[in-house]
Design a protein around this motif. Structure first.
Motif, PDB file in Angstrom:
ATOM      1  N   LEU A   4       9.131  -2.533 -11.232  1.00  0.00           N
ATOM      2  CA  LEU A   4       9.068  -1.216 -10.608  1.00  0.00           C
ATOM      3  C   LEU A   4       8.059  -0.377 -11.370  1.00  0.00           C
ATOM      4  CD1 LEU A   4      10.178   1.159  -8.825  1.00  0.00           C
ATOM      5  CD2 LEU A   4      11.881   1.520 -10.632  1.00  0.00           C
ATOM      6  N   ILE A   5       7.109   0.185 -10.639  1.00  0.00           N
ATOM      7  CA  ILE A   5       6.184   1.155 -11.218  1.00  0.00           C
ATOM      8  C   ILE A   5       6.552   2.506 -10.634  1.00  0.00           C
ATOM      9  CG2 ILE A   5       3.769   1.833 -11.523  1.00  0.00           C
ATOM     10  CD1 ILE A   5       2.978  -1.063 -10.913  1.00  0.00           C
ATOM     11  N   THR A   6       6.939   3.434 -11.476  1.00  0.00           N
ATOM     12  CA  THR A   6       7.338   4.745 -10.979  1.00  0.00           C
ATOM     13  C   THR A   6       6.146   5.698 -10.989  1.00  0.00           C
ATOM     14  OG1 THR A   6       7.998   5.457 -13.186  1.00  0.00           O
ATOM     15  CG2 THR A   6       9.697   4.469 -11.805  1.00  0.00           C
ATOM     16  N   SER A  55       0.857  -1.182   0.000  1.00  0.00           N
ATOM     17  CA  SER A  55       0.000   0.000   0.000  1.00  0.00           C
ATOM     18  C   SER A  55       0.894   1.233   0.000  1.00  0.00           C
ATOM     19  CB  SER A  55      -0.906  -0.008   1.235  1.00  0.00           C
ATOM     20  OG  SER A  55      -1.768   1.107   1.226  1.00  0.00           O
ATOM     21  N   ILE A  56       0.715   2.101  -0.977  1.00  0.00           N
ATOM     22  CA  ILE A  56       1.564   3.289  -1.106  1.00  0.00           C
ATOM     23  C   ILE A  56       0.705   4.501  -1.432  1.00  0.00           C
ATOM     24  CG2 ILE A  56       3.603   2.000  -1.847  1.00  0.00           C
ATOM     25  CD1 ILE A  56       2.939   2.794  -4.728  1.00  0.00           C
ATOM     26  N   GLN A  57       1.316   5.668  -1.379  1.00  0.00           N
ATOM     27  CA  GLN A  57       0.638   6.909  -1.743  1.00  0.00           C
ATOM     28  C   GLN A  57       0.909   7.218  -3.208  1.00  0.00           C
ATOM     29  OE1 GLN A  57      -1.212   6.890   1.383  1.00  0.00           O
ATOM     30  NE2 GLN A  57      -1.410   8.905   0.387  1.00  0.00           N
ATOM     31  N   ALA A 103       6.520   1.844  -6.668  1.00  0.00           N
ATOM     32  CA  ALA A 103       6.147   0.525  -6.131  1.00  0.00           C
ATOM     33  C   ALA A 103       7.080  -0.522  -6.727  1.00  0.00           C
ATOM     34  CB  ALA A 103       4.710   0.192  -6.490  1.00  0.00           C
ATOM     35  N   THR A 104       7.653  -1.335  -5.875  1.00  0.00           N
ATOM     36  CA  THR A 104       8.538  -2.409  -6.335  1.00  0.00           C
ATOM     37  C   THR A 104       7.982  -3.748  -5.875  1.00  0.00           C
ATOM     38  OG1 THR A 104      10.498  -1.000  -6.251  1.00  0.00           O
ATOM     39  CG2 THR A 104      10.849  -3.375  -6.274  1.00  0.00           C
ATOM     40  N   HIS A 129      12.281  -1.596 -20.149  1.00  0.00           N
ATOM     41  CA  HIS A 129      11.429  -0.482 -19.745  1.00  0.00           C
ATOM     42  C   HIS A 129      10.219  -0.406 -20.658  1.00  0.00           C
ATOM     43  CE1 HIS A 129      14.531   1.649 -17.224  1.00  0.00           C
ATOM     44  NE2 HIS A 129      15.284   0.807 -17.897  1.00  0.00           N
ATOM     45  N   SER A 130       9.105   0.021 -20.075  1.00  0.00           N
ATOM     46  CA  SER A 130       7.928   0.319 -20.871  1.00  0.00           C
ATOM     47  C   SER A 130       7.143   1.389 -20.131  1.00  0.00           C
ATOM     48  CB  SER A 130       7.070  -0.938 -21.057  1.00  0.00           C
ATOM     49  OG  SER A 130       5.877  -0.631 -21.759  1.00  0.00           O
ATOM     50  N   GLY A 131       7.234   2.619 -20.623  1.00  0.00           N
ATOM     51  CA  GLY A 131       6.558   3.733 -19.941  1.00  0.00           C
ATOM     52  C   GLY A 131       7.045   3.877 -18.509  1.00  0.00           C
TER      53      GLY A 131
END
Lengths: 111, 112
Positions: free
Chosen positions: A75-77, A12-14, A19-20, A57-59
């Motif tokens: 990883l979602i940045t 759970s993040i803001q 997110a990794t 990488h993709s987006g």
């Protein structure tokens, strides 16, 4: 033993944070694929990384693969509330090219 | 963009009844799969199909299950006599070869 085990099971993040998610597998693979699933819905393909690749990488997505450790990370940045979903890794072991899925990471991005 | 389609989206059936789940894979793909996902659990492989025959099946895929590609476009999964534990989301998938495996939207099967 299980292939494609993700950790953490839940995250759970803001909004705006990264997110990794990590995935481990047991046997050699042709490739590893990451999928996203919104609650009760279908599987959406995100990215495929081949066994001879180390990073892709993709987006806003970045996937790494370490075949020596039999592990991968997604990883979602700059996460968004719309990224809230379950994320699964799936290992293609070759042969019939069936995918072996992990249990998934449930990601919640709070606005 | 081509996509895998599945029908029906939802199916409710009585225990012991036969169900047929239908899939239309992407047209130039060569390998076809069925997977299932019991609620809250991970996606499990059932069967793979190539060159008009089963190439691999899991221990879940027992004699109650069968697959067919009757007309070169449809790919079906039949469950002969459904059990309560067959309730799950069933996904069809297809690939060309060693590439991205594309999944359909799934059929939610509920056995009462």
């Amino acid at each position: 033993s299980q292939q494609g085990e993700e950790d953490p099971q839940a995250l759970s993040i803001q909004e705006g944070e990264n997110a990794t998610m990590n995935c481990s597998y047991k046997t050699s693979i042709n490739n590893l694929q990451w999928y996203r699933q919104n609650s009760g819905r279908g599987l959406v393909h995100l990215i495929l990384i081949r066994s001879n690749e180390r990073e892709k990488h993709s987006g806003r997505l970045r996937v790494t693969l370490d075949t020596s450790k039999k592990s991968s990370s997604l990883l979602i940045t700059a996460s968004r509330a719309a990224d809230t979903a379950s994320y699964f890794c799936a290992a293609d072991q070759g042969g019939s090219e069936k995918l072996v899925f992990g249990k998934g990471t449930k990601l919640t991005v709070n606005p | 963009e081509p996509e895998v389609t599945q029908t029906p989206s939802h199916q409710v059936t009585q225990m012991g009844q036969e169900v047929i789940l239908r899939c239309v894979p992407i047209s130039n793909h060569l390998y076809f799969y069925w997977y299932r996902q019991i609620l809250g659990q991970k996606v499990e492989f059932l069967v793979s199909f190539y060159n008009n025959e089963i190439s691999e099946k899991s221990e879940i895929f027992d004699d109650q299950f069968s697959v067919e590609r009757p007309d070169g476009s449809n790919f079906t999964l039949k469950i002969r006599s459904t059990k309560l534990e067959d309730s799950a989301m069933y996904f069809c998938a297809s690939i060309l070869s060693q590439e991205t495996q594309y999944f359909g939207p799934g059929t939610r099967l509920l056995v009462l």
